[in-house]
Design an enzyme around this catalytic site. Structure first.
Site, mmCIF file in Angstrom:
data_model
loop_
_atom_site.group_PDB
_atom_site.id
_atom_site.type_symbol
_atom_site.label_atom_id
_atom_site.label_comp_id
_atom_site.label_asym_id
_atom_site.label_seq_id
_atom_site.Cartn_x
_atom_site.Cartn_y
_atom_site.Cartn_z
ATOM 1 N N CYS A 1 -17.897 29.641 19.814
ATOM 2 C CA CYS A 1 -18.851 30.726 19.583
ATOM 3 C C CYS A 1 -18.172 32.075 19.756
ATOM 4 O O CYS A 1 -18.403 33.007 18.974
ATOM 5 C CB CYS A 1 -20.012 30.643 20.571
ATOM 6 N N CYS B 1 4.354 35.099 25.047
ATOM 7 C CA CYS B 1 5.264 35.643 26.062
ATOM 8 C C CYS B 1 6.706 35.644 25.577
ATOM 9 O O CYS B 1 7.514 36.465 26.009
ATOM 10 C CB CYS B 1 5.152 34.823 27.345
#
Length: 342
Positions: free
Chosen positions: A171, A184
């Site tokens: 959702c 990263c």
């Protein structure tokens, strides 16, 4: 010594108390990913006395992990220990009364139900979108709450997903992201942000396990620029959500177009990765993203990226990737997740 003595300061905290502590001792949690977030989460849950903690990760400890992955040391890296093996050893020394269950595995649709069903809570220590959509499907299918968290650069966010009470992850993020996100390994990360987000996740887990009110927000913060944002998501369920409304678990469905396909190319020491649903992207933009992480060669047709001397990745405009130098799908997924983000 009374078994509760070691938790005396936590018991003095009234929202937990002795009753809550006993609930923690009888609870179970599964942590997916034992990188920067996962090590922080596992450290807190084991010290807090969560009785059974399963830790799941596919990777080995590397020297570059030590800047932010708090359970590992140089000896773990030099011995190339699997992260869950190194983590379990440290966690056992921290609290031998907690059962820590290390699982060396790449979470996927073939093993997700077996590894995650039956737990009181699932915790996100991953670094890619595909795993989160998979965790969400498991969460909704089996009615297991989970705590989402992510951190990169100096930014982080987290939210609590409780099936039947909150919007699910699908959702909140309806457009399935299948790659080319920031990771990263492409833009870096500060260790304080992983500590902060992992700690927030651990707190929300403790709330869920003792029956306290969890945060209703999607929390976002940037510690470098000192910005903080709270978004109340309590009314954010999508009435047409495929997962929590229609119960279509696409990430557990082998025939779904959402799945990424993997194939070992016979005799070529190469794995082909083919996201079945990805928009065309710019090779030049991808080159800019990857140039700080290895050697990049780009032409109008493809991009070749070499993160190290043994492996190279060839990207095509349609999203297909060839990982040269490996003949193992799990290892190829590791490289793909590390540099593509899914």
């Amino acid at each position: 010594m009374n078994e509760l003595d070691r938790y005396s300061r936590q018991i003095l905290f009234k929202p937990i108390g002795e009753k809550g502590q006993r609930k923690l001792l009888e609870s179970s949690a599964a942590i997916v990913g034992m990188g920067a977030l996962g090590t922080v989460i596992a450290n807190h849950l084991v010290r807090s006395g969560v009785g059974y903690v399963r830790i799941i990760d596919r990777d080995l400890v590397e020297l570059s992990n030590l800047q932010r992955q708090s359970l590992y040391d140089e000896e773990d890296a030099s011995n190339h220990l699997p992260k869950v093996v190194a983590a379990e050893k440290k966690l056992r020394q921290i609290n031998s009364t907690v059962k820590v269950d290390p699982v060396i595995a790449d979470l996927n649709l073939d093993n997700a139900e077996e590894l995650l069903s039956g737990f009181d809570v699932i915790v996100d220590g991953t670094d890619n979108f595909a795993a989160r959509y998979l965790i969400n499907d498991i969460s909704v299918k089996f009615g297991i709450p989970w705590v989402y968290g992510g951190a990169v650069s100096s930014r982080g966010m987290f939210a609590v997903i409780v099936p039947g009470k909150t919007p699910c992850y699908r959702c909140l993020f309806p457009k399935v992201q299948t790659g080319l996100g920031e990771t990263c390994d492409t833009i870096g990360v500060l260790s304080p942000i992983t500590d902060i987000i992992g700690s927030f996740e651990a707190v929300e887990v403790l709330k869920l396990l003792v029956g306290a009110q969890h945060s209703p927000n999607l929390e976002q913060l940037d510690i470098w620029h000192q910005s903080f944002l709270q978004l109340d998501i309590s009314g954010g369920q999508n009435p047409e959500c495929p997962a929590c409304v229609h119960r279509q678990f696409e990430f557990l469905d082998r025939s779904s177009e959402q799945q990424i396909s993997y194939a070992v190319l016979c005799g070529r020491d190469t794995v082909q990765i083919n996201p079945r649903k990805i928009n065309a992207f710019s090779l030049e933009e991808l080159a800019g993203k990857l140039k700080g992480s290895g050697k990049v060669i780009v032409n109008p047709f493809l991009l070749r990226f070499s993160p190290d001397e043994h492996v190279s990745m060839v990207f095509f405009k349609d999203g297909r990737v060839l990982v040269h130098g490996v003949d193992d799908i799990t290892k190829a997924r590791m490289y793909y997740s590390r540099y593509v983000g899914s």
